[in-house]
Scaffold this active site. Sequence first.
Site, PDB file in Angstrom:
ATOM      1  N   ASP A  90      -1.354 104.302  49.662  1.00 13.06           N
ATOM      2  CA  ASP A  90      -1.123 102.944  50.149  1.00 13.06           C
ATOM      3  C   ASP A  90       0.296 102.777  50.701  1.00 13.06           C
ATOM      4  OD1 ASP A  90      -1.838 100.339  50.680  1.00 13.06           O
ATOM      5  OD2 ASP A  90      -1.385  99.618  48.654  1.00 13.06           O
ATOM      6  N   ASN A 131     -11.962  97.712  53.489  1.00 13.34           N
ATOM      7  CA  ASN A 131     -11.044  97.827  54.622  1.00 13.34           C
ATOM      8  C   ASN A 131     -11.675  97.410  55.956  1.00 13.34           C
ATOM      9  OD1 ASN A 131      -9.296 100.700  53.203  1.00 13.34           O
ATOM     10  ND2 ASN A 131      -8.691  98.554  53.201  1.00 13.34           N
TER      11      ASN A 131
HETATM   12  C1  IPE Z   1      -6.636 100.682  48.942  1.00 13.88           C
HETATM   13  O1  IPE Z   1      -5.575 100.100  49.636  1.00 13.88           O
HETATM   14  C2  IPE Z   1      -7.494 101.476  49.877  1.00 13.88           C
HETATM   15  C3  IPE Z   1      -6.893 102.696  50.424  1.00 13.88           C
HETATM   16  C4  IPE Z   1      -5.722 103.185  50.127  1.00 13.88           C
HETATM   17  C5  IPE Z   1      -7.720 103.414  51.364  1.00 13.88           C
HETATM   18  P1  IPE Z   1      -5.665  98.616  50.207  1.00 13.88           P
HETATM   19  O2  IPE Z   1      -4.366  98.362  50.880  1.00 13.88           O
HETATM   20  O3  IPE Z   1      -6.884  98.431  50.994  1.00 13.88           O
HETATM   21  O4  IPE Z   1      -5.798  97.731  48.883  1.00 13.88           O
HETATM   22  P2  IPE Z   1      -5.405  96.219  48.602  1.00 13.88           P
HETATM   23  O5  IPE Z   1      -6.002  95.387  49.676  1.00 13.88           O
HETATM   24  O6  IPE Z   1      -3.900  96.137  48.622  1.00 13.88           O
HETATM   25  O7  IPE Z   1      -5.943  95.945  47.237  1.00 13.88           O
HETATM   26  C1  IPE Z   2      -3.180 102.401  53.181  1.00 14.80           C
HETATM   27  O1  IPE Z   2      -2.142 101.732  53.785  1.00 14.80           O
HETATM   28  C2  IPE Z   2      -4.178 102.957  54.178  1.00 14.80           C
HETATM   29  C3  IPE Z   2      -5.466 102.231  54.209  1.00 14.80           C
HETATM   30  C4  IPE Z   2      -5.817 101.282  53.381  1.00 14.80           C
HETATM   31  C5  IPE Z   2      -6.400 102.596  55.253  1.00 14.80           C
HETATM   32  P1  IPE Z   2      -2.258 100.187  54.148  1.00 14.80           P
HETATM   33  O2  IPE Z   2      -2.795 100.070  55.525  1.00 14.80           O
HETATM   34  O3  IPE Z   2      -3.007  99.442  53.129  1.00 14.80           O
HETATM   35  O4  IPE Z   2      -0.736  99.755  54.140  1.00 14.80           O
HETATM   36  P2  IPE Z   2      -0.132  98.419  53.558  1.00 14.80           P
HETATM   37  O5  IPE Z   2      -0.597  98.307  52.141  1.00 14.80           O
HETATM   38  O6  IPE Z   2      -0.634  97.298  54.398  1.00 14.80           O
HETATM   39  O7  IPE Z   2       1.347  98.603  53.644  1.00 14.80           O
HETATM   40 MG    MG Z   3      -2.496  98.526  51.429  1.00 12.56          MG
END
Ligand code: IPE
Ligand code: IPE
Ligand code: MG
Length: 254
Positions: free
Chosen positions: A32, A80
Amino acid sequence: MSNSAESATAAGGSGETGTVPCGPRHVAIIMDGNGRWAQARGRPRLFGHHAGARRVREVVEACPDLGVKYLTIFAFSTENWKRTQVEVAGLMSLFRRYISKEMQALAARNVRVRFIGDRDRLDAKLTALMDQLEQTTQGNDGTHLTIALNYGGRDEVARATRRLAQDVADGTLKPEDVDEETLPKYLDTHVLPDPDLVIRTSGEARISNFLLWQSAYSEYEFIDTLWPDFTEDELARLCRNFGRRDRRFGAVKT
Ligand code: IPE
Ligand code: IPE
Ligand code: MG
């Protein structure tokens, strides 16, 4: 059971797991922070996803030396899809590119790749590449890399329950035989051991629907590093921390 006894068993009784004694055999990572990493640089979110994808290779390559036999990474959750169409399309295109680009290197490094998650909502070009990568690496017995793509723990349990209910309806499974051993056989992860250590980067202390059943007794590390800044050294440090933990699994030390 003490952590050392558990890990010695997991490592096949030798008590040695690479350069990290009593390290985790299965590490799962919620990768993340890509969006915030890009935002901090004044760049679009996809710039962060590309930087994040480049980190994966170093982490996979670090596993053998750390005694990590199984690495599971969360690439895209069932939630997502709620993101903008531009981000979702960019991620799907990144996954296709990543698989095509890394296929040979993963095969040559003896990595066995599997995907978990619901493939039904993914486009045919992507699922064909996923199948190809799984087939190309299926004879490998080095690191087992599992990529969670359109994965959600609740969705996985629901899909598993549907198949299990069908077996009951067909008479091939008796309701009284459904227990903690039977149910996980229906999960996407049925061939994998449970994760010993789950790492989440980016400072968020939640699991966001990742490996809900499987992580019941996992150790957790929530670290502030944004995924594109994560390094092999940090993984090594977390594996060493794991070695110092006392895993009791509900028992009391005698
Ligand atoms: C979890 O991260 C999913 C992945 C890393 C693929 P998210 O960024 O989607 O999770 P939330 O929304 O902060 O809970
Ligand atoms: C994790 O990074 C990757 C996916 C969930 C696909 P994020 O896209 O959630 O990055 P932040 O949390 O918005 O910084
Ligand atoms: Mg995230």
